[in-house]
Design a protein around this motif. Structure first.
Motif, PDB file in Angstrom:
ATOM      1  N   VAL A  12       0.829  -1.203   0.000  1.00 32.20           N
ATOM      2  CA  VAL A  12       0.000   0.000   0.000  1.00 32.20           C
ATOM      3  C   VAL A  12       0.866   1.256   0.000  1.00 32.20           C
ATOM      4  O   VAL A  12       2.056   1.216   0.310  1.00 32.20           O
ATOM      5  CB  VAL A  12      -0.931   0.043   1.239  1.00 32.20           C
ATOM      6  CG1 VAL A  12      -1.913  -1.111   1.219  1.00 32.20           C
ATOM      7  CG2 VAL A  12      -0.127   0.068   2.529  1.00 32.20           C
ATOM      8  N   CYS A  13       0.210   2.355  -0.325  1.00 31.69           N
ATOM      9  CA  CYS A  13       0.816   3.671  -0.223  1.00 31.69           C
ATOM     10  C   CYS A  13      -0.144   4.546   0.573  1.00 31.69           C
ATOM     11  O   CYS A  13      -1.346   4.614   0.245  1.00 31.69           O
ATOM     12  CB  CYS A  13       1.058   4.256  -1.613  1.00 31.69           C
ATOM     13  SG  CYS A  13       1.769   5.921  -1.593  1.00 31.69           S
ATOM     14  N   LEU A  14       0.356   5.185   1.619  1.00 31.26           N
ATOM     15  CA  LEU A  14      -0.460   6.109   2.400  1.00 31.26           C
ATOM     16  C   LEU A  14      -0.249   7.507   1.846  1.00 31.26           C
ATOM     17  O   LEU A  14       0.840   8.071   1.945  1.00 31.26           O
ATOM     18  CB  LEU A  14      -0.070   6.057   3.882  1.00 31.26           C
ATOM     19  CG  LEU A  14      -0.152   4.689   4.564  1.00 31.26           C
ATOM     20  CD1 LEU A  14       0.096   4.822   6.058  1.00 31.26           C
ATOM     21  CD2 LEU A  14      -1.494   4.049   4.324  1.00 31.26           C
ATOM     22  N   VAL A  64      -4.043  16.575  13.657  1.00 30.04           N
ATOM     23  CA  VAL A  64      -4.044  15.285  12.970  1.00 30.04           C
ATOM     24  C   VAL A  64      -3.202  15.348  11.698  1.00 30.04           C
ATOM     25  O   VAL A  64      -2.896  16.430  11.180  1.00 30.04           O
ATOM     26  CB  VAL A  64      -5.476  14.792  12.598  1.00 30.04           C
ATOM     27  CG1 VAL A  64      -6.421  14.852  13.790  1.00 30.04           C
ATOM     28  CG2 VAL A  64      -6.036  15.568  11.432  1.00 30.04           C
ATOM     29  N   LEU A  65      -2.869  14.158  11.190  1.00 29.92           N
ATOM     30  CA  LEU A  65      -2.206  14.013   9.895  1.00 29.92           C
ATOM     31  C   LEU A  65      -2.923  12.862   9.189  1.00 29.92           C
ATOM     32  O   LEU A  65      -2.642  11.691   9.448  1.00 29.92           O
ATOM     33  CB  LEU A  65      -0.719  13.702  10.096  1.00 29.92           C
ATOM     34  CG  LEU A  65       0.195  13.817   8.868  1.00 29.92           C
ATOM     35  CD1 LEU A  65       0.179  15.234   8.298  1.00 29.92           C
ATOM     36  CD2 LEU A  65       1.623  13.427   9.225  1.00 29.92           C
ATOM     37  N   PRO A  66      -3.906  13.187   8.311  1.00 31.09           N
ATOM     38  CA  PRO A  66      -4.767  12.150   7.736  1.00 31.09           C
ATOM     39  C   PRO A  66      -4.251  11.602   6.404  1.00 31.09           C
ATOM     40  O   PRO A  66      -3.659  12.323   5.597  1.00 31.09           O
ATOM     41  CB  PRO A  66      -6.085  12.894   7.534  1.00 31.09           C
ATOM     42  CG  PRO A  66      -5.673  14.310   7.250  1.00 31.09           C
ATOM     43  CD  PRO A  66      -4.374  14.546   7.991  1.00 31.09           C
ATOM     44  N   GLY A  79      -9.236   2.547   1.936  1.00 34.21           N
ATOM     45  CA  GLY A  79      -9.515   2.923   3.310  1.00 34.21           C
ATOM     46  C   GLY A  79      -8.789   4.192   3.708  1.00 34.21           C
ATOM     47  O   GLY A  79      -8.256   4.932   2.861  1.00 34.21           O
ATOM     48  N   THR A  80      -8.769   4.432   4.996  1.00 32.21           N
ATOM     49  CA  THR A  80      -8.150   5.643   5.521  1.00 32.21           C
ATOM     50  C   THR A  80      -7.638   5.404   6.928  1.00 32.21           C
ATOM     51  O   THR A  80      -8.112   4.509   7.639  1.00 32.21           O
ATOM     52  CB  THR A  80      -9.159   6.810   5.520  1.00 32.21           C
ATOM     53  OG1 THR A  80      -8.532   7.992   6.026  1.00 32.21           O
ATOM     54  CG2 THR A  80     -10.364   6.501   6.396  1.00 32.21           C
ATOM     55  N   THR A  81      -6.668   6.202   7.336  1.00 32.00           N
ATOM     56  CA  THR A  81      -6.128   6.161   8.683  1.00 32.00           C
ATOM     57  C   THR A  81      -5.486   7.513   8.953  1.00 32.00           C
ATOM     58  O   THR A  81      -5.345   8.336   8.039  1.00 32.00           O
ATOM     59  CB  THR A  81      -5.115   5.011   8.846  1.00 32.00           C
ATOM     60  OG1 THR A  81      -4.735   4.880  10.220  1.00 32.00           O
ATOM     61  CG2 THR A  81      -3.878   5.214   7.985  1.00 32.00           C
ATOM     62  N   ILE A 116      -2.518   6.566  16.622  1.00 26.30           N
ATOM     63  CA  ILE A 116      -2.930   6.102  15.300  1.00 26.30           C
ATOM     64  C   ILE A 116      -4.378   5.665  15.417  1.00 26.30           C
ATOM     65  O   ILE A 116      -4.718   4.847  16.275  1.00 26.30           O
ATOM     66  CB  ILE A 116      -2.060   4.940  14.800  1.00 26.30           C
ATOM     67  CG1 ILE A 116      -0.618   5.404  14.566  1.00 26.30           C
ATOM     68  CG2 ILE A 116      -2.632   4.346  13.507  1.00 26.30           C
ATOM     69  CD1 ILE A 116       0.336   4.278  14.196  1.00 26.30           C
ATOM     70  N   GLY A 117      -5.241   6.234  14.585  1.00 26.99           N
ATOM     71  CA  GLY A 117      -6.655   5.888  14.708  1.00 26.99           C
ATOM     72  C   GLY A 117      -7.469   6.376  13.531  1.00 26.99           C
ATOM     73  O   GLY A 117      -6.927   6.715  12.483  1.00 26.99           O
TER      74      GLY A 117
END
Length: 216
Positions: A12-14, A64-66, A79-81, A116-117
């Motif tokens: 994956v790549c965030l 935050v850093l989304p 998805g997301t984190t 992390i959430g």
């Protein structure tokens, strides 16, 4: 505030979350929603747009850093984190403890502690190794680059699936904070708290690398 950053892995790549991700994130959320009972996951384009706008506002405020999670093989957003509850410790400390959040984190002054959430994945990405690599990338960024001393993970105490996933990472269970916050299902949520501290990171890192290899 912390500048947006891209975290690249094999699976994956965030990517930094932007409003350009509205349609793709909405599509990811629209798969089987039965696993989202205890998780705040937007439903439909309007909710997804508000969800992203809220995350971007929180980022502009330094809290935050989304990210969105892109699957490298398919190119799909799955998805997301995010990093959240970012805090820079300062001395002398405020009194009583927790009365002040101190300096806002920025690249020259990265967070001393982080969480992390706000993590969720499309049904097709669950139990595939996506979460393992996401956590590996984010924990490495926190502990190795920021030199963070603690990363918190928490979830609704009733969310057995999420709690099991956190425990598999190697995080330490700290306890349950009762009647903590409003729950996504309309009730009051008890929250299960977990953490990883810097001295535990080498063992957690090794554990995650092993799990990642097993998924290949």
């Amino acid at each position: 505030m912390l500048k947006p950053v891209t975290l690249r892995g094999h699976l994956v790549c965030l990517e930094p979350m932007t409003l350009d991700h509205v349609h793709d994130l909405c599509e990811a959320a629209s798969e089987d929603r039965s696993t989202y009972r205890y998780t705040n996951v937007p439903d439909g384009l309007e909710e997804t747009e508000r969800y992203i706008e809220g995350a971007l506002k929180a980022h502009s405020e330094g809290s935050v850093l989304p990210f969105v999670v892109r699957h490298n093989d398919t190119g799909r957003i799955v998805g997301t984190t995010r990093f959240l509850d970012l805090e820079v410790f300062t001395w002398p400390p405020s009194w009583p403890p927790g009365a002040s959040k101190g300096t806002s984190p920025a690249n020259p002054t990265p967070p001393t502690v982080a969480e992390i959430g706000s993590t969720w994945y499309a049904a097709s990405a669950q139990r595939t190794g996506v979460n393992t690599e996401c956590k590996l990338l984010m924990l490495a960024h926190a502990f190795d680059l920021w030199q963070t001393i603690r990363v918190t993970l928490k979830t609704d105490a009733r969310n057995v699936r999420s709690r099991s996933a956190i425990q598999r990472l190697g995080a330490t269970f700290e306890g349950v904070r009762r009647a903590h916050v409003p729950a996504s299902d309309g009730g009051i949520r008890d929250t299960a708290y977990y953490s990883i501290v810097a001295s535990e990171w080498p063992d957690v890192h090794k554990n995650l690398l092993q799990k990642k290899q097993q998924r290949r």
